[in-house]
Scaffold this motif. Structure first.
Motif, mmCIF file in Angstrom:
data_model
loop_
_atom_site.group_PDB
_atom_site.id
_atom_site.type_symbol
_atom_site.label_atom_id
_atom_site.label_comp_id
_atom_site.label_asym_id
_atom_site.label_seq_id
_atom_site.Cartn_x
_atom_site.Cartn_y
_atom_site.Cartn_z
ATOM 1 N N SER A 148 0.837 -1.197 0.000
ATOM 2 C CA SER A 148 0.000 0.000 0.000
ATOM 3 C C SER A 148 0.879 1.257 0.000
ATOM 4 N N ALA A 149 0.234 2.403 -0.120
ATOM 5 C CA ALA A 149 0.970 3.671 -0.048
ATOM 6 C C ALA A 149 1.652 3.819 1.312
ATOM 7 N N ALA A 150 0.986 3.377 2.375
ATOM 8 C CA ALA A 150 1.582 3.453 3.716
ATOM 9 C C ALA A 150 2.831 2.568 3.803
ATOM 10 N N PHE A 151 2.773 1.402 3.167
ATOM 11 C CA PHE A 151 3.926 0.502 3.136
ATOM 12 C C PHE A 151 5.104 1.198 2.447
ATOM 13 N N TRP A 152 4.879 1.763 1.255
ATOM 14 C CA TRP A 152 5.954 2.387 0.499
ATOM 15 C C TRP A 152 6.496 3.617 1.218
ATOM 16 N N ALA A 153 5.655 4.289 1.985
ATOM 17 C CA ALA A 153 6.135 5.428 2.780
ATOM 18 C C ALA A 153 7.116 4.951 3.852
ATOM 19 N N LEU A 154 6.846 3.788 4.440
ATOM 20 C CA LEU A 154 7.783 3.226 5.421
ATOM 21 C C LEU A 154 9.104 2.849 4.754
ATOM 22 N N VAL A 155 9.019 2.170 3.610
ATOM 23 C CA VAL A 155 10.233 1.753 2.907
ATOM 24 C C VAL A 155 11.068 2.972 2.512
ATOM 25 N N ALA A 156 10.400 4.049 2.118
ATOM 26 C CA ALA A 156 11.098 5.261 1.679
ATOM 27 C C ALA A 156 11.872 5.933 2.805
ATOM 28 N N ARG A 157 11.644 5.542 4.043
ATOM 29 C CA ARG A 157 12.413 6.106 5.162
ATOM 30 C C ARG A 157 13.867 5.637 5.127
ATOM 31 N N TYR A 158 14.134 4.567 4.399
ATOM 32 C CA TYR A 158 15.516 4.115 4.222
ATOM 33 C C TYR A 158 16.142 5.013 3.154
ATOM 34 N N PRO A 159 17.192 5.761 3.487
ATOM 35 C CA PRO A 159 17.720 6.790 2.575
ATOM 36 C C PRO A 159 18.201 6.272 1.221
ATOM 37 N N ASP A 160 18.648 5.029 1.142
ATOM 38 C CA ASP A 160 19.156 4.488 -0.115
ATOM 39 C C ASP A 160 18.136 3.615 -0.834
ATOM 40 N N ALA A 161 16.849 3.764 -0.522
ATOM 41 C CA ALA A 161 15.820 2.893 -1.099
ATOM 42 C C ALA A 161 15.803 2.968 -2.624
ATOM 43 N N GLU A 162 15.729 4.152 -3.182
ATOM 44 C CA GLU A 162 15.648 4.275 -4.641
ATOM 45 C C GLU A 162 16.928 3.785 -5.314
ATOM 46 N N ARG A 163 18.054 4.110 -4.719
ATOM 47 C CA ARG A 163 19.342 3.662 -5.258
ATOM 48 C C ARG A 163 19.413 2.132 -5.257
ATOM 49 N N ALA A 164 18.986 1.510 -4.170
ATOM 50 C CA ALA A 164 19.022 0.045 -4.072
ATOM 51 C C ALA A 164 18.053 -0.601 -5.055
ATOM 52 N N LYS A 165 16.861 -0.014 -5.199
ATOM 53 C CA LYS A 165 15.915 -0.550 -6.185
ATOM 54 C C LYS A 165 16.525 -0.491 -7.580
ATOM 55 N N GLY A 166 17.194 0.619 -7.892
ATOM 56 C CA GLY A 166 17.856 0.739 -9.189
ATOM 57 C C GLY A 166 18.955 -0.298 -9.367
ATOM 58 N N TYR A 167 19.699 -0.554 -8.299
ATOM 59 C CA TYR A 167 20.757 -1.563 -8.352
ATOM 60 C C TYR A 167 20.158 -2.931 -8.661
ATOM 61 N N LEU A 168 19.098 -3.288 -7.949
ATOM 62 C CA LEU A 168 18.469 -4.588 -8.161
ATOM 63 C C LEU A 168 17.845 -4.684 -9.549
ATOM 64 N N GLU A 169 17.238 -3.601 -10.035
ATOM 65 C CA GLU A 169 16.685 -3.597 -11.390
ATOM 66 C C GLU A 169 17.801 -3.805 -12.415
ATOM 67 N N GLY A 170 18.935 -3.129 -12.208
ATOM 68 C CA GLY A 170 20.075 -3.299 -13.101
ATOM 69 C C GLY A 170 20.620 -4.715 -13.059
ATOM 70 N N TYR A 171 20.667 -5.283 -11.871
ATOM 71 C CA TYR A 171 21.128 -6.670 -11.734
ATOM 72 C C TYR A 171 20.215 -7.601 -12.526
ATOM 73 N N LEU A 172 18.908 -7.428 -12.354
ATOM 74 C CA LEU A 172 17.959 -8.272 -13.081
ATOM 75 C C LEU A 172 18.085 -8.077 -14.589
ATOM 76 N N ALA A 173 18.248 -6.833 -15.015
ATOM 77 C CA ALA A 173 18.394 -6.567 -16.447
ATOM 78 C C ALA A 173 19.633 -7.278 -16.993
ATOM 79 N N GLY A 174 20.698 -7.276 -16.217
ATOM 80 C CA GLY A 174 21.912 -7.973 -16.623
ATOM 81 C C GLY A 174 21.723 -9.474 -16.716
#
Length: 200
Positions: A148-174
């Motif tokens: 939910s939106a509340a869930f993603w708001a909690l996850v976003a409290r981790y400062p490197d959340a977007e960077r880590a998601k990008g890393y994992l997306e790049g890993y999967l793409a590779g």
């Protein structure tokens, strides 16, 4: 160029004509490389090499991915306290956190009813901040079971959340795996087989 060190830590000392006053050290595969000025004395070399190797090892220890289950549990507790407790009041407290080898299509899973968090051992060679993101994601499920939106708001409290998601997306793409098309993120990109296994 000269190699020194113990069986546990391989150290290579490189003398540089261009370097006149500074010393640097870095990891190159399984070796710690220390670059020193060409004219440095052997006595100074020993002192600087020992100091620089200690600094590299200390930095690696601070940023290393937790290896064992106890280290993973400890890391989850620290992350829950630092990132989720300020919003939730009390940090989410999983009943167990462990590495597993049977999650080949997702990075982690959480069963809110039992409080058990499992992380794929495929994460172990990845940077610690990526593992931390997956831990925060799974810890957030103990507070908000759905994406939910509340869930993603909690996850976003981790400062490197977007960077880590990008890393994992790049890993999967590779790996030739398409990223998730919705907001559920890369950890749910290809999960059908794991869903069936969880229900079994």
């Amino acid at each position: 160029m000269e190699a020194v060190g113990t069986p546990e830590v391989r150290v290579e000392v490189r003398r540089s004509r261009r370097r006149t006053r500074t010393v640097t050290a870095f990891r190159e595969r399984d070796t710690i490389v220390v670059v020193i000025p060409q004219r440095m004395s052997r006595a100074d070399e020993r002192s600087f090499v020992d100091s620089m190797v200690a600094k590299v090892l200390a930095r690696e220890a601070r940023t290393a991915t937790p290896r064992g289950d106890q280290a993973l549990r400890d890391r989850a507790g620290a992350l829950a306290l630092a990132h989720l407790a300020p919003v939730t009041g009390d940090p989410p407290a999983p009943t167990d956190v462990r590495w597993v080898g049977n999650q080949q299509r997702r990075w982690g899973s959480c069963t809110p009813a039992t409080g058990v968090i499992r992380l794929s051992d495929r994460l172990q060679p990845m940077p610690a901040w990526v593992v931390d993101y997956v831990l925060v994601h799974e810890l957030a499920h103990l507070v908000e079971p759905s994406h939910s939106a509340a869930f993603w708001a909690l996850v976003a409290r981790y400062p490197d959340a977007e960077r880590a998601k990008g890393y994992l997306e790049g890993y999967l793409a590779g790996q030739g795996v398409p990223a998730a098309a919705d907001e559920e993120g890369v950890e749910d990109a290809v999960k059908g087989a794991d869903d069936r296994a969880d229900r079994a």
